[in-house]
Write a protein that holds these residues in place. Structure first.
Motif, PDB file in Angstrom:
ATOM      1  N   PHE A  41      47.714 -61.907  47.853  1.00  0.00           N
ATOM      2  CA  PHE A  41      47.588 -61.173  46.596  1.00  0.00           C
ATOM      3  C   PHE A  41      46.440 -60.160  46.641  1.00  0.00           C
ATOM      4  N   ARG A  42      45.449 -60.445  47.479  1.00  0.00           N
ATOM      5  CA  ARG A  42      44.348 -59.489  47.646  1.00  0.00           C
ATOM      6  C   ARG A  42      44.860 -58.160  48.195  1.00  0.00           C
ATOM      7  N   LYS A  43      45.964 -58.226  48.929  1.00  0.00           N
ATOM      8  CA  LYS A  43      46.532 -57.025  49.529  1.00  0.00           C
ATOM      9  C   LYS A  43      47.694 -56.434  48.721  1.00  0.00           C
ATOM     10  N   ILE A  44      48.528 -57.299  48.171  1.00  0.00           N
ATOM     11  CA  ILE A  44      49.760 -56.780  47.567  1.00  0.00           C
ATOM     12  C   ILE A  44      49.536 -56.194  46.172  1.00  0.00           C
ATOM     13  N   ILE A  45      48.528 -56.676  45.441  1.00  0.00           N
ATOM     14  CA  ILE A  45      48.280 -56.117  44.101  1.00  0.00           C
ATOM     15  C   ILE A  45      47.853 -54.646  44.202  1.00  0.00           C
ATOM     16  N   PRO A  46      46.835 -54.310  45.005  1.00  0.00           N
ATOM     17  CA  PRO A  46      46.536 -52.878  45.173  1.00  0.00           C
ATOM     18  C   PRO A  46      47.647 -52.142  45.918  1.00  0.00           C
ATOM     19  N   GLY A  47      48.433 -52.898  46.724  1.00  0.00           N
ATOM     20  CA  GLY A  47      49.568 -52.276  47.403  1.00  0.00           C
ATOM     21  C   GLY A  47      50.577 -51.713  46.413  1.00  0.00           C
ATOM     22  N   TYR A  48      50.750 -52.393  45.279  1.00  0.00           N
ATOM     23  CA  TYR A  48      51.677 -51.904  44.264  1.00  0.00           C
ATOM     24  C   TYR A  48      51.198 -50.566  43.700  1.00  0.00           C
ATOM     25  N   ALA A  49      49.898 -50.470  43.424  1.00  0.00           N
ATOM     26  CA  ALA A  49      49.350 -49.215  42.896  1.00  0.00           C
ATOM     27  C   ALA A  49      49.509 -48.084  43.902  1.00  0.00           C
ATOM     28  N   SER A  50      49.273 -48.389  45.182  1.00  0.00           N
ATOM     29  CA  SER A  50      49.408 -47.371  46.226  1.00  0.00           C
ATOM     30  C   SER A  50      50.856 -46.915  46.368  1.00  0.00           C
ATOM     31  N   ILE A  51      51.783 -47.875  46.344  1.00  0.00           N
ATOM     32  CA  ILE A  51      53.211 -47.550  46.432  1.00  0.00           C
ATOM     33  C   ILE A  51      53.640 -46.709  45.227  1.00  0.00           C
ATOM     34  N   LEU A  52      53.159 -47.062  44.028  1.00  0.00           N
ATOM     35  CA  LEU A  52      53.525 -46.320  42.817  1.00  0.00           C
ATOM     36  C   LEU A  52      52.995 -44.895  42.876  1.00  0.00           C
ATOM     37  N   HIS A  53      51.773 -44.735  43.376  1.00  0.00           N
ATOM     38  CA  HIS A  53      51.205 -43.392  43.538  1.00  0.00           C
ATOM     39  C   HIS A  53      52.089 -42.530  44.424  1.00  0.00           C
ATOM     40  N   LYS A  54      52.493 -43.064  45.567  1.00  0.00           N
ATOM     41  CA  LYS A  54      53.331 -42.299  46.490  1.00  0.00           C
ATOM     42  C   LYS A  54      54.738 -42.102  45.928  1.00  0.00           C
ATOM     43  N   HIS A  55      55.226 -43.103  45.215  1.00  0.00           N
ATOM     44  CA  HIS A  55      56.558 -43.003  44.603  1.00  0.00           C
ATOM     45  C   HIS A  55      56.607 -41.873  43.582  1.00  0.00           C
ATOM     46  N   LEU A  56      55.579 -41.746  42.753  1.00  0.00           N
ATOM     47  CA  LEU A  56      55.535 -40.703  41.731  1.00  0.00           C
ATOM     48  C   LEU A  56      55.278 -39.331  42.331  1.00  0.00           C
ATOM     49  N   ASN A  57      54.704 -39.306  43.531  1.00  0.00           N
ATOM     50  CA  ASN A  57      54.465 -38.037  44.215  1.00  0.00           C
ATOM     51  C   ASN A  57      55.588 -37.681  45.180  1.00  0.00           C
ATOM     52  N   ASP A  58      56.636 -38.511  45.185  1.00  0.00           N
ATOM     53  CA  ASP A  58      57.798 -38.278  46.047  1.00  0.00           C
ATOM     54  C   ASP A  58      57.408 -38.211  47.518  1.00  0.00           C
ATOM     55  N   ARG A  59      56.502 -39.078  47.908  1.00  0.00           N
ATOM     56  CA  ARG A  59      56.095 -39.118  49.303  1.00  0.00           C
ATOM     57  C   ARG A  59      56.722 -40.313  50.004  1.00  0.00           C
ATOM     58  N   ASP A  60      56.896 -40.203  51.302  1.00  0.00           N
ATOM     59  CA  ASP A  60      57.372 -41.344  52.088  1.00  0.00           C
ATOM     60  C   ASP A  60      56.272 -42.385  52.158  1.00  0.00           C
ATOM     61  N   THR A  61      56.667 -43.621  51.963  1.00  0.00           N
ATOM     62  CA  THR A  61      55.703 -44.716  51.957  1.00  0.00           C
ATOM     63  C   THR A  61      55.653 -45.383  53.315  1.00  0.00           C
ATOM     64  N   SER A  62      54.449 -45.652  53.763  1.00  0.00           N
ATOM     65  CA  SER A  62      54.283 -46.298  55.059  1.00  0.00           C
ATOM     66  C   SER A  62      54.886 -47.691  55.039  1.00  0.00           C
TER      67      SER A  62
END
Length: 287
Positions: free
Chosen positions: A118-139
């Motif tokens: 959870f230490r990794k996946i909670i901020p991972g959601y924010a990072s994924i959402l940022h890239k999703h809203l910017n229409d970027r490919d996610t690592s």
């Protein structure tokens, strides 16, 4: 997002930033200036229109339409800012919800492996959402020690939320959390999806095309007709006056265009990447 001191008037007046509309409007301002000069020359030097010419009364139309165009631009700007501010509130909620989920998990979980997930996946959601809203490919791999098998052809934030809830359900099945704790954590994960959906609503619902196109055409026609009437009272000074009026009206429309989609990469868009980084920092401190 541009960081600035709102009390520093000198930098506002004399500094041209990347977000300044003046840079973007220079070509059109030059064309408007040339056009105004041509109209002034024709009326003063070529047509020799008298002071009682009916053309002089065109300025009456501008007086009546000026109030209308000011109302349209005020509504346009306010609507765009409401979208920008709603986006900021949604990401503020994401910060708070990430903290709340981290605080509760920190108290509930004893296994270091579970805490690390959870230490990794909670901020991972924010990072994924940022890239999703910017229409970027996610690592495929956000962190060295946490692989997220993301299907790029499916909704990325939903996949991360599904992994998160799957882990919470596994904790309940393995008796590491109680049923009441499962319900509490489910509410927090549910809020993440609500925030994502609200951000997508802003992102995918632009101002209606007919409304935006009408304002642009209105500004263009309004400015093109200005020199005809004002040449009689201003002479060739009509050139800087018309150019300045165009700059003011067009700048308001450009500002509204820029902030109506707060999740892009423009200078005045929301710093979602920085917010995601802050979420990562806070979650790691809590769990």
């Amino acid at each position: 997002m541009t960081s600035y001191n709102p009390k520093d008037w000198i930098s506002f007046i004399f500094h041209l930033s990347k977000a300044d509309t003046f840079r973007k409007l220079i070509p059109m301002m030059l064309l408007i200036g040339i056009y105004s000069g041509v109209i002034g020359y024709l009326e003063i030097e070529y047509w020799h229109l008298p002071d009682n010419s009916p053309v002089k009364n065109i300025s009456i139309m501008h007086g009546m339409l000026g109030f209308v165009i000011s109302l349209l631009l005020a509504y346009r700007t306010n609507t765009a800012y409401d979208r920008w501010w709603e986006g900021r509130k949604l990401w503020g909620s994401l910060v708070n919800n990430s903290r709340n989920l981290s605080i509760k998990l920190s108290a509930m979980l004893q296994d270091e492996k579970d805490r690390n997930f959870f230490r990794k996946i909670i901020p991972g959601y924010a990072s994924i959402l940022h890239k999703h809203l910017n229409d970027r490919d996610t690592s495929l791999q956000l962190f060295d020690d946490l692989d997220l098998d993301i299907d790029h052809h499916k909704h990325k934030p939903n996949q991360v939320a599904k992994m998160m809830f799957q882990k919470i359900n596994d904790l309940y099945v393995s008796k590491k959390i109680t049923g009441d704790q499962l319900l509490i954590l489910n509410t927090e994960v549910h809020s993440f999806t609500d925030i994502c959906g609200a951000c997508e609503r802003i992102k995918n619902t632009p101002i209606p095309y007919s409304y935006s196109a009408f304002i642009k055409k209105f500004i263009f026609i309004y400015v093109l007709t200005l020199p005809f009437g004002y040449v009689f009272s201003l002479g060739y000074y009509v050139i800087p006056v018309v150019v300045f009026i165009f700059y003011v009206l067009a700048s308001l429309e450009l500002i509204a265009e820029e902030i109506e989609d707060p999740f892009g990469m423009d200078a005045n868009d929301l710093p979602t990447k920085k917010i995601a980084e802050n979420i990562k920092k806070h979650v790691e401190e809590l769990i």
